[in-house]
Design a protein around this motif. Sequence first.
Motif, PDB file in Angstrom:
ATOM      1  N   ASN A   1     -15.946  11.651  -5.304  1.00 20.79           N
ATOM      2  CA  ASN A   1     -16.790  12.610  -4.581  1.00 20.79           C
ATOM      3  C   ASN A   1     -18.104  12.007  -4.098  1.00 20.79           C
ATOM      4  OD1 ASN A   1     -14.865  14.615  -4.957  1.00 20.79           O
ATOM      5  ND2 ASN A   1     -15.793  15.354  -6.856  1.00 20.79           N
ATOM      6  N   LYS A   2     -18.514  10.881  -4.710  1.00 20.91           N
ATOM      7  CA  LYS A   2     -19.791  10.260  -4.352  1.00 20.91           C
ATOM      8  C   LYS A   2     -19.619   9.067  -3.408  1.00 20.91           C
ATOM      9  CE  LYS A   2     -22.167  11.510  -8.694  1.00 20.91           C
ATOM     10  NZ  LYS A   2     -21.061  12.166  -9.404  1.00 20.91           N
ATOM     11  N   VAL A   3     -18.385   8.590  -3.212  1.00 25.67           N
ATOM     12  CA  VAL A   3     -18.125   7.429  -2.345  1.00 25.67           C
ATOM     13  C   VAL A   3     -18.360   7.818  -0.888  1.00 25.67           C
ATOM     14  CG1 VAL A   3     -16.310   5.912  -1.458  1.00 25.67           C
ATOM     15  CG2 VAL A   3     -16.535   6.271  -3.919  1.00 25.67           C
ATOM     16  N   THR A   4     -19.033   6.925  -0.153  1.00 30.19           N
ATOM     17  CA  THR A   4     -19.388   7.217   1.252  1.00 30.19           C
ATOM     18  C   THR A   4     -18.560   6.415   2.255  1.00 30.19           C
ATOM     19  OG1 THR A   4     -21.150   5.553   1.206  1.00 30.19           O
ATOM     20  CG2 THR A   4     -21.750   7.810   0.600  1.00 30.19           C
ATOM     21  N   SER A   5     -17.491   5.778   1.809  1.00 26.67           N
ATOM     22  CA  SER A   5     -16.630   5.012   2.726  1.00 26.67           C
ATOM     23  C   SER A   5     -16.069   5.914   3.819  1.00 26.67           C
ATOM     24  CB  SER A   5     -15.468   4.373   1.959  1.00 26.67           C
ATOM     25  OG  SER A   5     -15.940   3.420   1.033  1.00 26.67           O
ATOM     26  N   PRO A   6     -15.837   5.369   5.028  1.00 23.89           N
ATOM     27  CA  PRO A   6     -15.310   6.193   6.121  1.00 23.89           C
ATOM     28  C   PRO A   6     -13.923   6.753   5.847  1.00 23.89           C
ATOM     29  CG  PRO A   6     -15.402   3.864   6.733  1.00 23.89           C
ATOM     30  CD  PRO A   6     -16.152   4.002   5.458  1.00 23.89           C
ATOM     31  N   SER A   7     -13.172   6.098   4.966  1.00 24.71           N
ATOM     32  CA  SER A   7     -11.842   6.595   4.605  1.00 24.71           C
ATOM     33  C   SER A   7     -11.659   6.414   3.105  1.00 24.71           C
ATOM     34  CB  SER A   7     -10.758   5.822   5.370  1.00 24.71           C
ATOM     35  OG  SER A   7      -9.463   6.223   4.945  1.00 24.71           O
ATOM     36  N   LYS A   8     -11.176   7.448   2.431  1.00 29.95           N
ATOM     37  CA  LYS A   8     -10.951   7.355   0.988  1.00 29.95           C
ATOM     38  C   LYS A   8      -9.812   8.283   0.597  1.00 29.95           C
ATOM     39  CE  LYS A   8     -14.650  10.708  -0.067  1.00 29.95           C
ATOM     40  NZ  LYS A   8     -15.885  10.962  -0.860  1.00 29.95           N
ATOM     41  N   THR A   9      -9.017   7.821  -0.395  1.00 31.34           N
ATOM     42  CA  THR A   9      -7.842   8.576  -0.835  1.00 31.34           C
ATOM     43  C   THR A   9      -7.717   8.478  -2.346  1.00 31.34           C
ATOM     44  OG1 THR A   9      -6.709   7.891   1.206  1.00 31.34           O
ATOM     45  CG2 THR A   9      -5.353   8.879  -0.530  1.00 31.34           C
ATOM     46  N   LEU A  10      -7.489   9.618  -3.014  1.00 26.89           N
ATOM     47  CA  LEU A  10      -7.079   9.615  -4.416  1.00 26.89           C
ATOM     48  C   LEU A  10      -5.571   9.450  -4.454  1.00 26.89           C
ATOM     49  CD1 LEU A  10      -9.207  12.502  -5.972  1.00 26.89           C
ATOM     50  CD2 LEU A  10      -9.268  10.097  -6.658  1.00 26.89           C
ATOM     51  N   CYS A  11      -5.098   8.553  -5.313  1.00 28.38           N
ATOM     52  CA  CYS A  11      -3.682   8.187  -5.252  1.00 28.38           C
ATOM     53  C   CYS A  11      -3.172   7.835  -6.639  1.00 28.38           C
ATOM     54  CB  CYS A  11      -3.526   6.993  -4.299  1.00 28.38           C
ATOM     55  SG  CYS A  11      -1.840   6.475  -3.992  1.00 28.38           S
ATOM     56  N   SER A  12      -1.929   8.177  -6.925  1.00 27.76           N
ATOM     57  CA  SER A  12      -1.311   7.715  -8.165  1.00 27.76           C
ATOM     58  C   SER A  12      -0.887   6.261  -7.994  1.00 27.76           C
ATOM     59  CB  SER A  12      -0.092   8.569  -8.507  1.00 27.76           C
ATOM     60  OG  SER A  12       0.948   8.332  -7.572  1.00 27.76           O
ATOM     61  N   LYS A  13      -0.768   5.569  -9.107  1.00 32.22           N
ATOM     62  CA  LYS A  13      -0.360   4.160  -9.043  1.00 32.22           C
ATOM     63  C   LYS A  13       1.027   4.021  -8.416  1.00 32.22           C
ATOM     64  CE  LYS A  13       0.807   1.874 -12.700  1.00 32.22           C
ATOM     65  NZ  LYS A  13       0.908   1.131 -13.970  1.00 32.22           N
ATOM     66  N   GLU A  14       1.886   4.995  -8.695  1.00 33.43           N
ATOM     67  CA  GLU A  14       3.263   4.946  -8.205  1.00 33.43           C
ATOM     68  C   GLU A  14       3.336   5.098  -6.687  1.00 33.43           C
ATOM     69  OE1 GLU A  14       2.963   5.517 -12.305  1.00 33.43           O
ATOM     70  OE2 GLU A  14       2.163   6.863 -10.741  1.00 33.43           O
ATOM     71  N   ALA A  15       2.327   5.752  -6.097  1.00 29.16           N
ATOM     72  CA  ALA A  15       2.371   6.028  -4.655  1.00 29.16           C
ATOM     73  C   ALA A  15       1.616   5.004  -3.814  1.00 29.16           C
ATOM     74  CB  ALA A  15       1.809   7.425  -4.391  1.00 29.16           C
ATOM     75  N   VAL A  16       1.006   4.004  -4.456  1.00 29.22           N
ATOM     76  CA  VAL A  16       0.160   3.047  -3.733  1.00 29.22           C
ATOM     77  C   VAL A  16       0.933   2.293  -2.663  1.00 29.22           C
ATOM     78  CG1 VAL A  16      -1.106   0.864  -3.960  1.00 29.22           C
ATOM     79  CG2 VAL A  16      -1.600   2.742  -5.515  1.00 29.22           C
ATOM     80  N   LEU A  17       2.096   1.777  -3.019  1.00 23.15           N
ATOM     81  CA  LEU A  17       2.828   0.920  -2.077  1.00 23.15           C
ATOM     82  C   LEU A  17       3.217   1.699  -0.819  1.00 23.15           C
ATOM     83  CD1 LEU A  17       3.725  -1.984  -1.833  1.00 23.15           C
ATOM     84  CD2 LEU A  17       5.950  -1.322  -2.756  1.00 23.15           C
ATOM     85  N   ASP A  18       3.684   2.940  -0.983  1.00 25.11           N
ATOM     86  CA  ASP A  18       4.041   3.744   0.181  1.00 25.11           C
ATOM     87  C   ASP A  18       2.816   3.996   1.064  1.00 25.11           C
ATOM     88  OD1 ASP A  18       6.714   3.907  -0.481  1.00 25.11           O
ATOM     89  OD2 ASP A  18       6.502   5.789  -1.579  1.00 25.11           O
TER      90      ASP A  18
END
Length: 458
Positions: A409-426
């Motif tokens: 919630n505090k990250v200011t990057s232009p793009s950010k995603t919460l992701c499970s480890k299992e879904a990273v590659l996809d």
Amino acid sequence: MNLKALKHIYFLGIGGIGMSAIARWFIANGYSLAGYDKTATPLTNALQAEGIPVHFSDDISLIPAEFLANKEETLIVYTPAIPKDHLEFNYLKDNGFTLMKRSQVLGLLTKSFFTIAVSGTHGKTTTSSMVSHILKNAGKNVTAFLGGITQNYGTNFLINESPEDVICVVEADEFDRSFLTLYPNLTIVTSTDADHLDIYGDHDQLLESFQLFVSQLKEGGKLYQRKGLNLASFTNNESTEYSLYEGDFYAENLRIENAEMIFDIVYPNGIIKDCTLLTPGFHNVENALAATAVALEVGLSPAEIKEGICTFGGVKRRFEYHIRSKKIVYIDDYAHHPTEIQAFLSSVKALYPQHKLTVVFQPHLFTRTRDFQEGFAESLSLADDLILLDIYPARELPIEGVTSDIIFNKVTSPSKTLCSKEAVLDLLKEKQPELIVSVGAGDIDTLIPKIKEWGLSL
């Protein structure tokens, strides 16, 4: 403790990086070894391949019978990570076996050697490995206990070639105050940033531990500290400072050519020109300055030092390149503290200024995430695209309200995603990044082969 009276060494937690290094010393010196660990890992597989029996069930019957039958000739070495309800630990303790922490045994082993201890909340693994390589490459008789697998030697332990004139290089770990068992001849301190607050409580307690550590330098020894750490007053010995741009040792003419860092090392009596790091990073330039200082102290020539720096292959999971192709660059790093992440990501961006940087980060420990959430958010905001994973708990139980969201919630990057480890590659396949880094100290390393296989297929 008289090590010569011992025949058998039994390790509880043998798969730890520090434990396995000590195990290798004992096996190289003719002792009978066996060990327990919770799960099989590449390290335990390597130890088994070297002839050390390792089991993965907490079962007293799996301890070798000759160890149990010869209490006076058996030493039990354990890691503080062993739980207090561990059956084997409690059986051995209750039946009068001699039990020692890994750090205590390391203190014993280094007593008889000229010892260079490398400490710091960041940088100690790379710096101690670099020192070891520079000395060994120059023909010095080196033994080393390291906290990572060196790329040059494929191991976390170097064995001396003879018992005479041994130089021992040891990574001095501040966790659990382990480094206070050491009394070195030369000490490097790379950093004293707040960390391990679950152990220390606050930053002041951590600083006090470093102050005690430098006070344990042997008479006539020397302290090498990163400029600004202010530890000189806690030792009666000579102190030398280094940093990227100022101090007794500093870098000059630093430039980036073909994604490599090249620089000159300026020191009180001269200059070493055109040093090239195979493992780049502004922080690694500073590590090279510290390594140069101790190498000069033990008698190496500037030419020998330059050759050592330029041939140092780095340490696994420390700015480790996995792909360098025209389509994609993939680097992995163990960084798990905001200061480390800041140093790593700023270095990557300097090396590849025209590339969009995609960062996959796994927070390590609930307490560290809670204590440094602002710092994590600031350092991770260097990413152009952040993929943030769930917290890796390691030894901890969950803390209410502490999740990756408090960073996200505090990250200011232009793009950010919460992701499970299992879904990273996809997700990576969907994003098609050109510059990707995986960062963290948990089990994020299990993603490396999958990301590498995908990247090489592009």
